[in-house]
Design a protein around this motif. Structure first.
Motif, mmCIF file in Angstrom:
data_model
loop_
_atom_site.group_PDB
_atom_site.id
_atom_site.type_symbol
_atom_site.label_atom_id
_atom_site.label_comp_id
_atom_site.label_asym_id
_atom_site.label_seq_id
_atom_site.Cartn_x
_atom_site.Cartn_y
_atom_site.Cartn_z
ATOM 1 N N VAL A 102 1.019 -1.277 -0.054
ATOM 2 C CA VAL A 102 -0.051 -0.087 -0.155
ATOM 3 C C VAL A 102 1.012 1.441 -0.072
ATOM 4 C CG1 VAL A 102 -1.937 1.311 0.925
ATOM 5 C CG2 VAL A 102 -1.902 -1.433 1.486
ATOM 6 N N PRO A 103 0.937 2.502 -1.010
ATOM 7 C CA PRO A 103 1.341 3.040 -1.149
ATOM 8 C C PRO A 103 1.326 4.286 -0.081
ATOM 9 C CG PRO A 103 0.722 2.754 -3.170
ATOM 10 C CD PRO A 103 0.185 1.887 -2.395
ATOM 11 N N PRO A 104 1.860 4.680 1.143
ATOM 12 C CA PRO A 104 2.115 4.819 1.567
ATOM 13 C C PRO A 104 1.099 6.647 1.707
ATOM 14 C CG PRO A 104 4.293 4.633 2.359
ATOM 15 C CD PRO A 104 3.856 4.143 0.651
ATOM 16 N N PRO A 105 1.781 7.405 0.663
ATOM 17 C CA PRO A 105 0.550 8.975 0.729
ATOM 18 C C PRO A 105 -0.375 8.564 0.291
ATOM 19 C CG PRO A 105 2.715 8.667 -1.493
ATOM 20 C CD PRO A 105 2.765 7.927 0.071
ATOM 21 N N VAL A 106 -1.537 6.926 -0.054
ATOM 22 C CA VAL A 106 -2.765 6.842 -0.013
ATOM 23 C C VAL A 106 -3.315 6.766 1.434
ATOM 24 C CG1 VAL A 106 -4.188 4.752 -0.790
ATOM 25 C CG2 VAL A 106 -2.163 5.492 -2.304
ATOM 26 N N LEU A 107 -2.537 6.848 2.557
ATOM 27 C CA LEU A 107 -3.435 6.479 3.762
ATOM 28 C C LEU A 107 -3.017 8.305 4.753
ATOM 29 C CD1 LEU A 107 -0.791 3.615 4.874
ATOM 30 C CD2 LEU A 107 -2.836 3.962 4.282
ATOM 31 N N VAL A 108 -2.908 9.111 3.194
ATOM 32 C CA VAL A 108 -2.745 10.361 4.467
ATOM 33 C C VAL A 108 -4.142 11.364 4.238
ATOM 34 C CG1 VAL A 108 -3.042 12.575 4.057
ATOM 35 C CG2 VAL A 108 -1.080 11.067 3.345
ATOM 36 N N PRO A 109 -5.560 10.539 3.386
ATOM 37 C CA PRO A 109 -6.675 10.970 4.082
ATOM 38 C C PRO A 109 -7.406 10.102 5.306
ATOM 39 C CG PRO A 109 -6.359 10.861 1.368
ATOM 40 C CD PRO A 109 -5.390 10.131 2.254
ATOM 41 N N VAL A 110 -6.326 8.911 5.138
ATOM 42 C CA VAL A 110 -7.593 7.990 6.097
ATOM 43 C C VAL A 110 -6.801 7.944 8.056
ATOM 44 C CG1 VAL A 110 -7.091 5.401 7.159
ATOM 45 C CG2 VAL A 110 -7.404 5.891 4.465
ATOM 46 N N VAL A 111 -5.567 8.568 7.668
ATOM 47 C CA VAL A 111 -4.814 9.116 8.860
ATOM 48 C C VAL A 111 -5.701 10.373 8.873
ATOM 49 C CG1 VAL A 111 -2.785 10.062 9.879
ATOM 50 C CG2 VAL A 111 -2.781 7.984 8.477
ATOM 51 N N MET A 112 -6.057 10.884 8.607
ATOM 52 C CA MET A 112 -6.540 12.590 9.178
ATOM 53 C C MET A 112 -7.673 12.348 10.003
ATOM 54 S SD MET A 112 -5.563 15.295 5.453
ATOM 55 C CE MET A 112 -7.166 15.984 6.010
ATOM 56 N N LEU A 113 -8.785 11.246 8.761
ATOM 57 C CA LEU A 113 -10.010 10.990 9.830
ATOM 58 C C LEU A 113 -9.249 10.369 11.066
ATOM 59 C CD1 LEU A 113 -11.707 8.431 7.044
ATOM 60 C CD2 LEU A 113 -11.995 11.188 7.457
ATOM 61 N N PHE A 114 -8.789 9.601 11.800
ATOM 62 C CA PHE A 114 -8.307 9.056 13.086
ATOM 63 C C PHE A 114 -7.057 9.828 13.985
ATOM 64 C CE2 PHE A 114 -9.089 5.586 10.438
ATOM 65 C CZ PHE A 114 -10.109 5.453 11.148
ATOM 66 N N ALA A 115 -6.148 10.803 13.376
ATOM 67 C CA ALA A 115 -4.804 11.952 14.130
ATOM 68 C C ALA A 115 -5.901 13.737 13.386
ATOM 69 C CB ALA A 115 -4.049 11.929 13.234
ATOM 70 N N GLY A 116 -5.902 13.890 12.473
ATOM 71 C CA GLY A 116 -6.368 15.372 12.577
ATOM 72 C C GLY A 116 -5.845 15.458 11.569
ATOM 73 N N ILE A 117 -5.328 16.867 11.924
ATOM 74 C CA ILE A 117 -4.460 17.659 10.935
ATOM 75 C C ILE A 117 -3.729 18.234 11.248
ATOM 76 C CG2 ILE A 117 -6.935 18.145 8.950
ATOM 77 C CD1 ILE A 117 -6.777 21.089 9.985
ATOM 78 N N GLY A 118 -3.314 18.294 12.394
ATOM 79 C CA GLY A 118 -2.295 18.055 13.350
ATOM 80 C C GLY A 118 -0.874 17.561 12.612
ATOM 81 N N ASP A 119 -0.034 18.480 13.910
ATOM 82 C CA ASP A 119 1.473 17.242 13.513
ATOM 83 C C ASP A 119 1.485 15.613 13.612
ATOM 84 O OD1 ASP A 119 2.601 19.776 13.520
ATOM 85 O OD2 ASP A 119 3.292 20.088 15.439
ATOM 86 N N THR A 120 -0.170 15.106 14.606
ATOM 87 C CA THR A 120 0.037 13.978 15.064
ATOM 88 C C THR A 120 0.003 13.161 13.773
ATOM 89 O OG1 THR A 120 -0.837 14.274 17.291
ATOM 90 C CG2 THR A 120 -1.326 12.057 16.136
#
Length: 267
Positions: A102-120
């Motif tokens: 799974v390409p890591p850039p594809v996970l950006v929207p998924v991570v945003m759902l759980f971690a928000g848009i901050g530094d996390t």
């Protein structure tokens, strides 16, 4: 001495040739998207002031280091466990191969759902991509442990944490550092990508803002900053690697030195 001098000339000469080629190729350019290198270099000190370095470069560097360090710890720990036990490796290998694909850039929207848009979110994206080279190289390094060395340690009663610290990790460390080197370049890429999504600072955010404002020379200066940052990180990594793996490079260099020594004594 001669080999070190040639290596230094190569390290300095190749970038100088590339810069010269860029300067000559773009010197007469009138394309607004491909400005002359002299224009970019003239713009550079006006754009990347101390305040901007503190506001954009420093946060990016801290995110990169946090994500990279997290990936290094997780990758080495899990890789050591998976590489040490055959049954664990058999169970985890299909899952690891699936997640690695799974390409890591594809996970950006998924991570945003759980971690928000901050530094996390940005740190999580960097760590999720950097962990795989470290993990897989650690697994292979632990699996390649010499059976004679392992049996010798067991015969002398070196088990548990002592065996891990004195036998397993030193033997796997060259492979681990190979994974860490790959993860460093990947982390730099993911740092920029993560800052292009819902960010308010960082190198990636700044480059996108320049591009949207059609400040093309300023945008190119941001790309130069990324290149310089990657070069500096690579130099620091090489220094750390030579310090930690000094014994390994010495062992590799020994067979090359012995034939030369014999040739000098033979006449």
């Amino acid at each position: 001495m001669r080999r070190a001098l040639l290596g230094t000339l190569f390290v300095i000469g190749l970038p100088a040739l590339l810069v010269l080629a860029w300067w000559l190729a773009s010197d007469d350019s009138v394309n607004p998207y491909w400005p002359p290198l002299r224009t970019i270099l003239t713009t550079f000190p006006d754009v990347w002031t101390i305040d901007r370095l503190r506001a954009d470069v420093l946060p990016s560097l801290l995110r990169l280091l946090a994500g990279y360090a997290s990936a290094a710890v997780v990758g080495v720990v899990l890789g050591t466990v998976i590489g040490s036990y055959r049954r664990v490796r058999a169970v985890c290998e299909p899952v690891l191969e699936f997640l690695r694909a799974v390409p890591p850039p594809v996970l950006v929207p998924v991570v945003m759902l759980f971690a928000g848009i901050g530094d996390t979110m940005k740190i999580a994206v960097i760590a999720s991509g950097c962990v795989w080279p470290v993990l897989l190289n650690t697994v292979e390094g632990v699996r390649a442990l010499d059976s004679v060395m392992s049996e010798t340690a067991r015969s002398y009663g070196v088990t548990g944490i002592a065996r891990l610290r004195s036998v397993v990790l030193p033997a796997a460390s060259p492979q681990i550092f190979a994974g860490l080197r790959q993860a460093l370049s990947l982390g730099l890429i993911l740092m920029v990508i993560s800052e292009m999504f819902a960010a308010s600072n960082g190198i990636g955010f700044t480059i996108v803002q320049f591009q949207r404002g059609f400040a093309i020379p300023d945008m190119w200066t941001g790309i130069l900053v990324l290149g310089l940052l990657g070069f500096l990180l690579s130099v620091v990594f090489q220094l750390v690697e030579r310090r930690v793996l000094g014994w390994y490079h010495g062992v590799r260099a020994a067979p090359l030195a012995r034939p030369g020594a014999r040739r000098r004594r033979s006449p």
